[in-house]
Design a protein around this motif. Structure first.
Motif, PDB file in Angstrom:
ATOM      1  N   VAL A 120       0.849  -1.199   0.000  1.00  0.00           N
ATOM      2  CA  VAL A 120       0.000   0.000   0.000  1.00  0.00           C
ATOM      3  C   VAL A 120       0.884   1.248   0.000  1.00  0.00           C
ATOM      4  O   VAL A 120       0.665   2.183  -0.785  1.00  0.00           O
ATOM      5  CB  VAL A 120      -0.939  -0.002   1.229  1.00  0.00           C
ATOM      6  CG1 VAL A 120      -1.586   1.359   1.435  1.00  0.00           C
ATOM      7  CG2 VAL A 120      -2.009  -1.083   1.064  1.00  0.00           C
ATOM      8  N   GLN A 175       2.477   1.711  -3.418  1.00  0.00           N
ATOM      9  CA  GLN A 175       1.529   2.226  -4.434  1.00  0.00           C
ATOM     10  C   GLN A 175       1.244   3.702  -4.230  1.00  0.00           C
ATOM     11  O   GLN A 175       1.189   4.476  -5.183  1.00  0.00           O
ATOM     12  CB  GLN A 175       0.195   1.461  -4.339  1.00  0.00           C
ATOM     13  CG  GLN A 175       0.197   0.191  -5.137  1.00  0.00           C
ATOM     14  CD  GLN A 175      -1.217  -0.348  -5.380  1.00  0.00           C
ATOM     15  OE1 GLN A 175      -2.198   0.394  -5.382  1.00  0.00           O
ATOM     16  NE2 GLN A 175      -1.306  -1.649  -5.591  1.00  0.00           N
ATOM     17  N   LEU A 178      -0.041  -7.512  -5.139  1.00  0.00           N
ATOM     18  CA  LEU A 178      -0.424  -6.285  -5.861  1.00  0.00           C
ATOM     19  C   LEU A 178      -1.940  -6.092  -5.821  1.00  0.00           C
ATOM     20  O   LEU A 178      -2.441  -4.983  -5.576  1.00  0.00           O
ATOM     21  CB  LEU A 178       0.073  -6.378  -7.317  1.00  0.00           C
ATOM     22  CG  LEU A 178      -0.277  -5.176  -8.193  1.00  0.00           C
ATOM     23  CD1 LEU A 178       0.416  -3.910  -7.684  1.00  0.00           C
ATOM     24  CD2 LEU A 178       0.114  -5.438  -9.657  1.00  0.00           C
ATOM     25  N   GLU A 179      -2.673  -7.185  -6.028  1.00  0.00           N
ATOM     26  CA  GLU A 179      -4.138  -7.092  -6.028  1.00  0.00           C
ATOM     27  C   GLU A 179      -4.660  -6.694  -4.643  1.00  0.00           C
ATOM     28  O   GLU A 179      -5.550  -5.848  -4.519  1.00  0.00           O
ATOM     29  CB  GLU A 179      -4.724  -8.446  -6.459  1.00  0.00           C
ATOM     30  CG  GLU A 179      -6.190  -8.372  -6.810  1.00  0.00           C
ATOM     31  CD  GLU A 179      -6.788  -9.737  -7.169  1.00  0.00           C
ATOM     32  OE1 GLU A 179      -8.007  -9.804  -7.311  1.00  0.00           O
ATOM     33  OE2 GLU A 179      -6.027 -10.740  -7.287  1.00  0.00           O
ATOM     34  N   THR A 225      -3.958  -3.050  -3.988  1.00  0.00           N
ATOM     35  CA  THR A 225      -4.866  -2.207  -4.780  1.00  0.00           C
ATOM     36  C   THR A 225      -6.249  -2.154  -4.142  1.00  0.00           C
ATOM     37  O   THR A 225      -6.880  -1.088  -4.067  1.00  0.00           O
ATOM     38  CB  THR A 225      -4.966  -2.751  -6.225  1.00  0.00           C
ATOM     39  OG1 THR A 225      -3.651  -2.806  -6.773  1.00  0.00           O
ATOM     40  CG2 THR A 225      -5.843  -1.874  -7.104  1.00  0.00           C
ATOM     41  N   VAL A 258      -6.030   0.225  -1.180  1.00  0.00           N
ATOM     42  CA  VAL A 258      -5.974   1.638  -1.595  1.00  0.00           C
ATOM     43  C   VAL A 258      -7.370   2.090  -2.050  1.00  0.00           C
ATOM     44  O   VAL A 258      -7.803   3.216  -1.745  1.00  0.00           O
ATOM     45  CB  VAL A 258      -4.915   1.852  -2.708  1.00  0.00           C
ATOM     46  CG1 VAL A 258      -5.022   3.255  -3.294  1.00  0.00           C
ATOM     47  CG2 VAL A 258      -3.507   1.610  -2.146  1.00  0.00           C
ATOM     48  N   ASP A 259      -8.112   1.213  -2.718  1.00  0.00           N
ATOM     49  CA  ASP A 259      -9.485   1.556  -3.122  1.00  0.00           C
ATOM     50  C   ASP A 259     -10.363   1.823  -1.889  1.00  0.00           C
ATOM     51  O   ASP A 259     -11.153   2.765  -1.874  1.00  0.00           O
ATOM     52  CB  ASP A 259     -10.114   0.417  -3.942  1.00  0.00           C
ATOM     53  CG  ASP A 259      -9.530   0.338  -5.350  1.00  0.00           C
ATOM     54  OD1 ASP A 259      -8.826   1.289  -5.755  1.00  0.00           O
ATOM     55  OD2 ASP A 259      -9.763  -0.691  -6.018  1.00  0.00           O
ATOM     56  N   ASP A 272      -9.539   5.172  -0.488  1.00  0.00           N
ATOM     57  CA  ASP A 272     -10.125   6.263  -1.262  1.00  0.00           C
ATOM     58  C   ASP A 272     -11.636   6.358  -1.041  1.00  0.00           C
ATOM     59  O   ASP A 272     -12.196   7.450  -1.040  1.00  0.00           O
ATOM     60  CB  ASP A 272      -9.782   6.098  -2.746  1.00  0.00           C
ATOM     61  CG  ASP A 272      -8.300   6.372  -2.998  1.00  0.00           C
ATOM     62  OD1 ASP A 272      -7.683   7.113  -2.203  1.00  0.00           O
ATOM     63  OD2 ASP A 272      -7.759   5.833  -3.969  1.00  0.00           O
TER      64      ASP A 272
END
Ligand SMILES: Nc1ncnc2c1ncn2[C@@H]1O[C@H](COP(=O)(O)OP(=O)(O)O)[C@@H](O)[C@H]1O
Ligand SMILES: Cc1cn([C@H]2C[C@H](O)[C@@H](COP(=O)(O)OP(=O)(O)O)O2)c(=O)[nH]c1=O
Length: 230
Positions: A27, A30, A213-214, A217, A220-221, A224
């Motif tokens: 995280v 990214q 990575l998934e 991601t 991070v979503d 947000d």
């Protein structure tokens, strides 16, 4: 150095071997790659605080007797209290501070050592100790990494050697029934919104582990979603 007085505090939570350290690093990487400054703080800080040193000895089985869950919780909380200036400095210098375990770990693990009927009371006691008495900040979002216990155990055994023990599994990791109660407690905290807002991220899809990575991601979503204006 840029100042971010209101850094977003993101706690990555879950059982041993759930993939927290990997996710926290992913995280931060990214976010940094996207120009959003982020740093990781891992608890316990075994080699930095008095509380952390004592905890390392306990987890490695070097202390002569067992301690009560409230005594243990106080040691973990002390490690964070001793780290208050480090947390504040990280929050002042970054947009996002990612905790690899935080107060909810104390609630999940120590409440797993008492009868189920007493678990909620102990969780509330720990939250009062750390937030109200020690003045530690409540995270803006806690992410529960939901990794089945059998997968987590396999991942633990792959793990690099640690600073406080040469054993493959520490005292908590070796206790499978405890890990199951810990998972139950996390699910309860996430559902009840104890210690602020929660998101659950399942690390398994169609029977296999998602890639680091998934998983990063997905987190991070969620971050947000929790902070749509940034
Ligand atoms: N999504 C993943 N896919 C494959 N291996 C992983 C994944 N996440 C973590 N691992 C590996 O599993 C082990 C435990 O992960 P780690 O992030 O240290 O877990 P935790 O911090 O929750 O104990 C490490 O060896 C790590 O490289
Ligand atoms: C941070 C924290 C961890 N714990 C427990 C969870 C873990 O079983 C154990 C050690 O944490 P952890 O850092 O996950 O150990 P490792 O180095 O093996 O990844 O301490 C608490 O009980 N309370 C806390 O506040």
């Amino acid at each position: 150095m840029p100042q971010h007085a209101s850094a977003f505090l993101l706690a990555i939570e879950g059982g041993d071997g759930a993939g927290k350290a990997t996710a926290a690093a992913g995280v931060a990487a990214q976010l940094n790659a996207a120009g959003r400054t982020a740093t990781v703080l891992s608890f316990p800080r075994y080699t930095h605080t008095l509380g952390g040193h004592v905890l390392g000895d306990y987890l490695a089985g070097r202390l002569p007797h067992t301690a009560s869950p409230r005594a243990m919780a106080t040691l973990y909380a002390l490690d964070r209290l001793e780290s208050a200036a480090v947390i504040a400095a990280a929050a002042a210098a970054h947009e996002v501070v990612v905790f690899d375990r935080y107060i909810a770990s104390n609630m999940a693990y120590q409440a797993a050592q008492v009868p189920a009927d007493d678990a909620r009371d102990l969780m509330a006691w720990i939250a009062r100790l750390e937030v109200d008495q020690f003045g530690l900040p409540v995270p803006d979002l806690s992410v529960y990494l939901d990794t089945p216990a059998d997968i987590a155990r396999t991942l633990i055994l792959q793990k690099r050697s640690r600073s406080y023990t040469d054993d493959a599994l520490d005292a908590y990791e070796a206790d499978f029934a405890l890990q199951t109660r810990v998972r139950t407690n996390y699910a309860l905290m996430a559902a009840a919104g104890l210690l602020g807002r929660w998101a659950t991220v399942p690390t398994i899809a169609a029977g296999s582990l998602r890639s680091p990575l998934e998983i990063a991601t997905m987190i991070v979503d969620r971050l947000d979603d929790a902070r749509p204006d940034r």
